[in-house]
Scaffold this motif. Structure first.
Motif, PDB file in Angstrom:
ATOM      1  N   CYS A  32      43.318 103.291 -20.686  1.00 56.32           N
ATOM      2  CA  CYS A  32      44.762 103.060 -20.619  1.00 56.32           C
ATOM      3  C   CYS A  32      45.472 104.244 -19.972  1.00 56.32           C
ATOM      4  O   CYS A  32      46.450 104.064 -19.229  1.00 56.32           O
ATOM      5  CB  CYS A  32      45.329 102.797 -22.018  1.00 56.32           C
TER       6      CYS A  32
ATOM      7  N   ILE B 120      52.869 101.132 -18.195  1.00 57.15           N
ATOM      8  CA  ILE B 120      52.353 100.255 -19.241  1.00 57.15           C
ATOM      9  C   ILE B 120      53.509  99.844 -20.140  1.00 57.15           C
ATOM     10  O   ILE B 120      54.049 100.643 -20.912  1.00 57.15           O
ATOM     11  CB  ILE B 120      51.233 100.934 -20.045  1.00 57.15           C
TER      12      ILE B 120
ATOM     13  N   HIS C 258      47.629 104.161 -16.572  1.00 51.45           N
ATOM     14  CA  HIS C 258      49.011 104.659 -16.597  1.00 51.45           C
ATOM     15  C   HIS C 258      49.345 105.462 -15.340  1.00 51.45           C
ATOM     16  O   HIS C 258      50.515 105.618 -14.982  1.00 51.45           O
ATOM     17  CB  HIS C 258      49.231 105.513 -17.850  1.00 51.45           C
TER      18      HIS C 258
ATOM     19  N   ILE D 266      48.829  95.295 -21.099  1.00 49.23           N
ATOM     20  CA  ILE D 266      47.408  95.418 -21.390  1.00 49.23           C
ATOM     21  C   ILE D 266      47.048  94.416 -22.481  1.00 49.23           C
ATOM     22  O   ILE D 266      47.651  94.411 -23.557  1.00 49.23           O
ATOM     23  CB  ILE D 266      47.059  96.846 -21.853  1.00 49.23           C
TER      24      ILE D 266
END
Length: 408
Positions: free
Chosen positions: A65, A74, A69, A7
């Motif tokens: 995020c 990640i 996931h 990310i």
């Protein structure tokens, strides 16, 4: 097998695409989270995955995020953009991933807080004062003595930074900063500091290890726009050790030491003086790779995803770069010679940032660049010769904007 994603929060013009490419070489799938992905033109050009999101909203970033996931593993979270690097640290802590200390980053990005911590630790810094209004600026400059550098306490890329050589320039720039033209990310706070004079150096640090020292020079005052630079800098052993010692002393003072740090210094009559500590990679890590064979971006990502990095030098060359800076405002009629410059032996990169017919409005900071040339060779003199030859092959024409009388 679940795909591993890196990310990336936002991205910079200089390093954003380099982070993406490095992630791909490491077998990662880069995903950029950005408030405006169109500002990173390489995202669309390379067909990269990008998600529009308010990167100032930590809760929204955590939710996004978490959503990602569910599809990806990640591997890490990072950024090439100093403005969101503290947020990167907060995300890493939330998801139990390796990352920088967000509190240290926030303190470091406040230039006044940084100055205080460095001075308290005995690190040599210019004389400085904080100012919130015009009388404060005037009083601080009188205490320090002209010339002074007047800058926002929080900012990047030399935006709003000016050398003020007399009271008129001081008043003019104070009016500019407080008059609504400068965009403040927080309440207006200005740093007034002594103009430390002498050669300018940049120390590249990874973790607690000094990778090397580069040299750079600026265009004409009162601005601080880099004109060019070389890596490694031409220094005696004693000068090199002195700069490294001062640079490394900044890390405990600011509670840094995880990942990359870029430290800017000037060699003054009292030796190296720290101008600024940036808790990130320098804006141009490529010369380090050309000179020493160390890809600082790849090694940074390795740390981010929990792998061991390798900071050993593969070779020893001299790399240099030259910025292409316009000498006037107006409309860019044409720019040419980049292909001829790229064909010069030793040139490794020629990049133009503008297209013909684009308006050129100089701002006195990093946004003024219309391109650059980069070269490498085993010899300092040869590298400088290559740069001069290549840069001379690039030319352009700018038609000044019409004056009010001409428009009528």
């Amino acid at each position: 097998m679940t795909r591993r994603a890196l990310i990336l929060l936002e991205g910079t013009r200089s390093n954003g695409l380099l982070y993406v490419k490095a992630a791909q070489r490491l077998g990662l799938h880069p995903i950029t989270l950005s408030a405006d992905p169109t500002k990173q033109d390489y995202l669309a050009a390379e067909g990269l995955e990008a998600i529009r999101i308010d990167t100032d909203n930590l809760d929204a970033l955590i939710d996004e995020c978490s959503r990602l996931h569910a599809t990806y593993a990640i591997a890490g979270i990072t950024s090439s953009d100093e403005l969101v690097y503290a947020t990167v640290g907060k995300l890493c802590r939330h998801f139990h991933l390796p990352g920088p200390n967000p509190a240290s980053i926030e303190r470091c990005c406040d230039k006044f807080a940084q100055r205080q911590l460095l001075a308290q630790a005995g690190v040599p810094v210019p004389a400085y004062r904080m100012a919130a209004n015009a009388p404060d600026v005037e009083s601080a400059a009188a205490d320090i003595g002209l010339p002074v550098v007047l800058k926002p306490a929080v900012g990047v890329g030399s935006m709003g930074v000016r050398l003020c050589r007399n009271v008129d320039e001081l008043a003019e720039h104070t009016t500019y900063l407080l008059g609504g033209k400068h965009i403040w990310r927080s309440s207006p706070r200005m740093l007034v500091e002594e103009f430390a004079q002498g050669p300018f150096y940049i120390a590249h640090i990874m973790g607690n290890e000094a990778i090397g020292i580069g040299a750079a020079n600026f265009g004409p005052p009162p601005h601080f726009v880099f004109r060019g630079g070389t890596f490694p800098a031409l220094l005696t052993d004693e000068e090199y050790r002195s700069i490294v010692d001062v640079s490394l002393s900044c890390l405990p003072a600011l509670a840094l030491g995880w990942g990359p740090t870029c430290i800017e210094l000037r060699w003054t009559k009292r030796g190296p003086v720290v101008i600024e500590v940036n808790p990130r990679l320098g804006g141009g890590p490529k010369p380090v790779q050309l000179a020493y064979g160390i890809d600082l971006i790849t090694e940074h990502i390795k740390l981010v995803i929990g792998q061991e990095w390798d900071l050993h030098r593969r070779h020893s060359n001299v790399a240099g770069w030259r910025g292409l800076l316009p000498d006037r405002d107006g409309i860019l009629d044409w720019i040419d010679g980049d292909r001829r410059a790229a064909a010069v032996q030793g040139v490794v990169e020629v990049k133009l940032c503008v297209d013909p017919k684009a308006p050129i409005v100089r701002k006195g900071d990093y946004r003024d660049y219309i391109g650059h040339v980069m070269a490498v060779s085993p010899s300092r003199a040869r590298t400088e010769g290559i740069l001069e030859r290549a840069a001379d092959l690039i030319s352009w024409s700018i038609t000044p904007f019409p004056t009010i009388g001409e428009q009528q």
